[in-house]
Scaffold this active site. Structure first.
Site, PDB file in Angstrom:
ATOM      1  N   GLY A 292       0.854  -1.165   0.109  1.00  0.00           N
ATOM      2  CA  GLY A 292      -0.096  -0.004   0.115  1.00  0.00           C
ATOM      3  C   GLY A 292       0.863   1.294   0.011  1.00  0.00           C
TER       4      GLY A 292
ATOM      5  N   ASP B 232       0.334  -0.569  -4.878  1.00  0.00           N
ATOM      6  CA  ASP B 232      -1.171  -0.015  -5.020  1.00  0.00           C
ATOM      7  C   ASP B 232      -1.055   1.589  -4.766  1.00  0.00           C
ATOM      8  OD1 ASP B 232      -4.046  -0.351  -4.970  1.00  0.00           O
ATOM      9  OD2 ASP B 232      -3.718   0.781  -3.054  1.00  0.00           O
TER      10      ASP B 232
ATOM     11  N   TYR C 296      -3.226   9.880  -4.034  1.00  0.00           N
ATOM     12  CA  TYR C 296      -2.132   9.763  -2.955  1.00  0.00           C
ATOM     13  C   TYR C 296      -0.728  10.424  -2.925  1.00  0.00           C
ATOM     14  CZ  TYR C 296      -4.665   5.013  -2.048  1.00  0.00           C
ATOM     15  OH  TYR C 296      -5.955   4.116  -1.685  1.00  0.00           O
TER      16      TYR C 296
ATOM     17  N   LYS D 104      -5.520   4.684  -9.552  1.00  0.00           N
ATOM     18  CA  LYS D 104      -6.900   4.710  -9.432  1.00  0.00           C
ATOM     19  C   LYS D 104      -7.492   6.155  -9.962  1.00  0.00           C
ATOM     20  CE  LYS D 104      -6.914   1.995  -4.987  1.00  0.00           C
ATOM     21  NZ  LYS D 104      -5.558   2.605  -4.259  1.00  0.00           N
TER      22      LYS D 104
ATOM     23  N   HIS E  38     -11.786   4.682  -8.067  1.00  0.00           N
ATOM     24  CA  HIS E  38     -11.658   4.704  -6.616  1.00  0.00           C
ATOM     25  C   HIS E  38     -12.757   4.490  -5.717  1.00  0.00           C
ATOM     26  CE1 HIS E  38      -8.218   6.202  -3.847  1.00  0.00           C
ATOM     27  NE2 HIS E  38      -8.890   5.525  -3.166  1.00  0.00           N
TER      28      HIS E  38
ATOM     29  N   ASN F 185     -14.439   0.241  -3.403  1.00  0.00           N
ATOM     30  CA  ASN F 185     -15.573   0.931  -2.656  1.00  0.00           C
ATOM     31  C   ASN F 185     -16.915   0.746  -3.128  1.00  0.00           C
ATOM     32  OD1 ASN F 185     -13.879   1.758  -0.487  1.00  0.00           O
ATOM     33  ND2 ASN F 185     -12.779   3.180  -1.799  1.00  0.00           N
TER      34      ASN F 185
ATOM     35  N   ARG G   9      -3.027   3.151  12.826  1.00  0.00           N
ATOM     36  CA  ARG G   9      -2.679   3.419  11.313  1.00  0.00           C
ATOM     37  C   ARG G   9      -2.465   4.807  11.141  1.00  0.00           C
ATOM     38  NH1 ARG G   9      -7.050   2.696   8.493  1.00  0.00           N
ATOM     39  NH2 ARG G   9      -8.163   2.477  10.468  1.00  0.00           N
TER      40      ARG G   9
ATOM     41  N   LYS H 180       0.395  -1.314   4.318  1.00  0.00           N
ATOM     42  CA  LYS H 180       1.457  -0.278   3.897  1.00  0.00           C
ATOM     43  C   LYS H 180       2.203  -0.144   5.069  1.00  0.00           C
ATOM     44  CE  LYS H 180       2.370   4.012   5.378  1.00  0.00           C
ATOM     45  NZ  LYS H 180       2.775   4.414   6.517  1.00  0.00           N
TER      46      LYS H 180
ATOM     47  N   ARG I 149       9.466  -4.044   8.963  1.00  0.00           N
ATOM     48  CA  ARG I 149       7.977  -4.297   8.687  1.00  0.00           C
ATOM     49  C   ARG I 149       7.738  -4.805   7.224  1.00  0.00           C
ATOM     50  NH1 ARG I 149       4.818   0.488  12.159  1.00  0.00           N
ATOM     51  NH2 ARG I 149       5.409  -0.472  14.359  1.00  0.00           N
TER      52      ARG I 149
ATOM     53  N   ASN J  26       5.974  -8.186   6.767  1.00  0.00           N
ATOM     54  CA  ASN J  26       4.396  -8.300   5.851  1.00  0.00           C
ATOM     55  C   ASN J  26       4.578  -9.284   4.621  1.00  0.00           C
ATOM     56  OD1 ASN J  26       3.644  -6.551   7.985  1.00  0.00           O
ATOM     57  ND2 ASN J  26       3.550  -4.829   6.707  1.00  0.00           N
TER      58      ASN J  26
HETATM   59  N1  LIG Z   1      -9.207   1.786  -2.310  1.00  0.00           N
HETATM   60  C1  LIG Z   1      -9.349   2.804  -1.073  1.00  0.00           C
HETATM   61  O1  LIG Z   1     -10.320   3.473  -1.120  1.00  0.00           O
HETATM   62  C2  LIG Z   1      -8.237   2.599  -0.137  1.00  0.00           C
HETATM   63  C3  LIG Z   1      -8.525   3.299   1.095  1.00  0.00           C
HETATM   64  C4  LIG Z   1      -7.547   3.109   2.222  1.00  0.00           C
HETATM   65  C5  LIG Z   1      -6.412   2.162   1.997  1.00  0.00           C
HETATM   66  N2  LIG Z   1      -6.220   1.835   0.628  1.00  0.00           N
HETATM   67  C6  LIG Z   1      -4.713   1.112   0.194  1.00  0.00           C
HETATM   68  O2  LIG Z   1      -4.651   0.173   1.131  1.00  0.00           O
HETATM   69  C7  LIG Z   1      -3.318   0.271   1.742  1.00  0.00           C
HETATM   70  C8  LIG Z   1      -3.364   0.065   3.211  1.00  0.00           C
HETATM   71  O3  LIG Z   1      -4.153   0.453   4.125  1.00  0.00           O
HETATM   72  P1  LIG Z   1      -3.873   1.557   5.377  1.00  0.00           P
HETATM   73  O4  LIG Z   1      -2.629   2.300   5.138  1.00  0.00           O
HETATM   74  O5  LIG Z   1      -5.139   2.099   5.308  1.00  0.00           O
HETATM   75  O6  LIG Z   1      -3.684   0.342   6.484  1.00  0.00           O
HETATM   76  P2  LIG Z   1      -2.913  -0.754   6.868  1.00  0.00           P
HETATM   77  O7  LIG Z   1      -2.140  -1.410   5.914  1.00  0.00           O
HETATM   78  O8  LIG Z   1      -3.767  -1.852   7.457  1.00  0.00           O
HETATM   79  O9  LIG Z   1      -2.171  -0.225   8.127  1.00  0.00           O
HETATM   80  C9  LIG Z   1      -1.180   0.903   7.743  1.00  0.00           C
HETATM   81  C10 LIG Z   1      -0.354   1.172   9.169  1.00  0.00           C
HETATM   82  O10 LIG Z   1       0.188   0.020   9.855  1.00  0.00           O
HETATM   83  C11 LIG Z   1       1.446   0.249  10.192  1.00  0.00           C
HETATM   84  N3  LIG Z   1       2.009  -1.063   9.930  1.00  0.00           N
HETATM   85  C12 LIG Z   1       2.345  -1.730   8.921  1.00  0.00           C
HETATM   86  N4  LIG Z   1       2.930  -2.821   9.087  1.00  0.00           N
HETATM   87  C13 LIG Z   1       3.000  -3.211  10.372  1.00  0.00           C
HETATM   88  C14 LIG Z   1       3.491  -4.248  11.276  1.00  0.00           C
HETATM   89  N5  LIG Z   1       3.932  -5.226  10.484  1.00  0.00           N
HETATM   90  N6  LIG Z   1       3.325  -4.082  12.582  1.00  0.00           N
HETATM   91  C15 LIG Z   1       2.681  -3.068  13.063  1.00  0.00           C
HETATM   92  N7  LIG Z   1       2.324  -1.864  12.389  1.00  0.00           N
HETATM   93  C16 LIG Z   1       2.387  -2.089  11.002  1.00  0.00           C
HETATM   94  C17 LIG Z   1       1.923   1.201   9.239  1.00  0.00           C
HETATM   95  O11 LIG Z   1       3.030   2.035   9.773  1.00  0.00           O
HETATM   96  P3  LIG Z   1       4.596   2.336   9.423  1.00  0.00           P
HETATM   97  O12 LIG Z   1       4.387   2.655   7.836  1.00  0.00           O
HETATM   98  O13 LIG Z   1       5.179   3.338  10.241  1.00  0.00           O
HETATM   99  O14 LIG Z   1       5.057   0.816   9.424  1.00  0.00           O
HETATM  100  C18 LIG Z   1       0.679   2.133   9.046  1.00  0.00           C
HETATM  101  O15 LIG Z   1       0.726   3.232  10.158  1.00  0.00           O
HETATM  102  C19 LIG Z   1      -3.146   1.897   1.665  1.00  0.00           C
HETATM  103  O16 LIG Z   1      -1.931   2.330   1.805  1.00  0.00           O
HETATM  104  C20 LIG Z   1      -3.735   2.165   0.141  1.00  0.00           C
HETATM  105  O17 LIG Z   1      -2.734   1.504  -0.715  1.00  0.00           O
HETATM  106  C21 LIG Z   1      -6.836   1.686  -0.174  1.00  0.00           C
END
Ligand SMILES: NC(=O)c1ccc[n+]([C@@H]2O[C@H](COP(=O)([O-])OP(=O)(O)OC[C@H]3O[C@@H](n4cnc5c(N)ncnc54)[C@H](OP(=O)(O)O)[C@@H]3O)[C@@H](O)[C@H]2O)c1
Length: 331
Positions: A28, A62, A67, A96, A129, A168, A224, A268, A274, A278
């Site tokens: 992400g 992604d 972004y 997107k 998107h 979405n 997050r 992400k 990490r 991941n």
């Molecule tokens: N289509 C849409 O509308 C939409 C909406 C939201 C998201 N997305 C996509 O999905 C991706 C991921 O979603 P997200 O960023 O909301 O949430 P996520 O990936 O669930 O969470 C990201 C957060 O988790 C932390 N993290 C990552 N790996 C970790 C681990 N192993 N242990 C502890 N913390 C960890 C990251 O911090 P650090 O970076 O500091 O490690 C960041 O703050 C986005 O980047 C985007 O590409 C799409």
């Protein structure tokens, strides 16, 4: 099929309904939202994250026009190709279309702008998107998402993207695209984590041969983008005991839970450790009972809930009593 030849993690791929292959995990690239809007990378920091990610084994990224990571992502990919170690075909780039470009004739120019930022000739997947169109001033636009879908079909036929899909969309909206579209979407991207299992939509999409991509896979487990949400934490005893059994971490178990459901997770992180953690999820399997146990956390909780758009005719989610103000207007 294995997507790459290197000493890095070998990520399996999933066959798309148009014959192409998508790596089974993506990095992400959304960096969060701050007081002045979408968080931007400084001093090429994000480009360097992607360079590290490629070395570790990530091939799927992604991004989205909103972004502000397309430029640095593209630069990193082109640097790796220029090194001679990789070809463009080794990478899978998803981006997107933003909501302010929903008129059919705007789609090709929006994708061309993304391609200019990426400095690439094509993307591998282009997603709508949101089903909701907006005017530039963020008032609601009435453009029907099927008109926008025609625009996505156009860019697919022009070869600017190798596949198209939606993000979405709810079940009813996805059904409409399948019934009225002339090109079948290859993928749907939706929020998926233990508190938002999305069983019905995932099963329907997969039965229709779409690949499901799961965003925000960690849900409430971690902070997050610096913010904690209500829900189980990374030290939850049910999740921790499954993780202990396999010698894995809770984030790895939750990502694997998506893989067991044939979902492509999109975690992400900008941290090297990490990034490694991941992606190291393809060397163990969960039992069906463990998958079910994790799914039992489901409460339908969404962390991406743009209630400021909830009066839009194509708003995909349930309405709430107290919608939050539009952060794009106050940024
Ligand atoms: N289509 C849409 O509308 C939409 C909406 C939201 C998201 N997305 C996509 O999905 C991706 C991921 O979603 P997200 O960023 O909301 O949430 P996520 O990936 O669930 O969470 C990201 C957060 O988790 C932390 N993290 C990552 N790996 C970790 C681990 N192993 N242990 C502890 N913390 C960890 C990251 O911090 P650090 O970076 O500091 O490690 C960041 O703050 C986005 O980047 C985007 O590409 C799409």
């Amino acid at each position: 099929m294995i997507f790459q030849m290197c000493s890095c993690v070998k990520v399996p791929t999933i066959l798309l309904n148009n014959g192409r292959h998508m790596p089974a995990i993506a990095l992400g690239t959304y960096l969060g939202f701050g007081e002045s809007g979408v968080v931007m990378s400084k001093d090429n920091e994000f480009r360097d994250v992607v360079l590290n990610a490629v070395d570790i084994g990530y091939r799927h990224f992604d991004t989205a026009s909103i972004y502000s990571t397309e430029r640095e992502l593209g630069e990193a990919v082109r640097m790796k190709i220029a090194d001679g170690q990789y070809k463009r075909e080794d990478f899978f780039i998803t981006t997107k279309l933003w909501n302010t470009h929903h008129k059919r004739e705007q789609v090709a120019s929006a994708l061309r702008e993304s391609l200019d930022r990426l400095a690439l000739n094509y993307v591998d997947l282009y997603l709508m998107h949101w089903p909701m169109g907006l005017n530039v001033d963020h008032t609601y636009s009435e453009v029907d998402f099927m008109e926008t879908w025609r625009g996505l079909e156009d860019v697919y036929k022009l070869g600017l993207t190798k596949a198209i899909g939606v993000s979405n969309f709810n079940l009813k909206q996805l059904k409409r695209v399948l019934e009225e579209g002339t090109v079948k979407p290859a993928a749907i991207q939706i929020e998926i984590h233990p508190l938002n299992v999305q069983k019905e939509l995932v099963e329907y999409a997969q039965a229709q041969s779409l690949v499901v991509m799961g965003y925000s896979p960690f849900g409430s487990l971690v902070a997050r983008h610096g913010q904690w949400s209500a829900g189980p934490r990374v030290n939850d005893t049910t999740l921790a005991s499954i993780a202990e059994k396999y010698g894995k971490t809770v984030p790895q178990v939750v990502l694997r839970w998506e893989v067991e459901r044939n979902i492509v997770p999109l975690p992400k992180t900008v941290k090297r450790k990490r990034l490694e953690e991941n992606i190291n999820i393809f060397d163990f399997k969960l039992e069906k009972e463990e998958v079910d146990k994790i799914s039992d956390f489901d409460s339908g909780t969404r962390y991406t809930l743009p209630s400021f758009w909830q009066n839009h005719p194509y708003y995909p989610f349930e309405k709430v009593d107290n919608p939050i103000p539009d952060p794009f207007l106050s940024a």
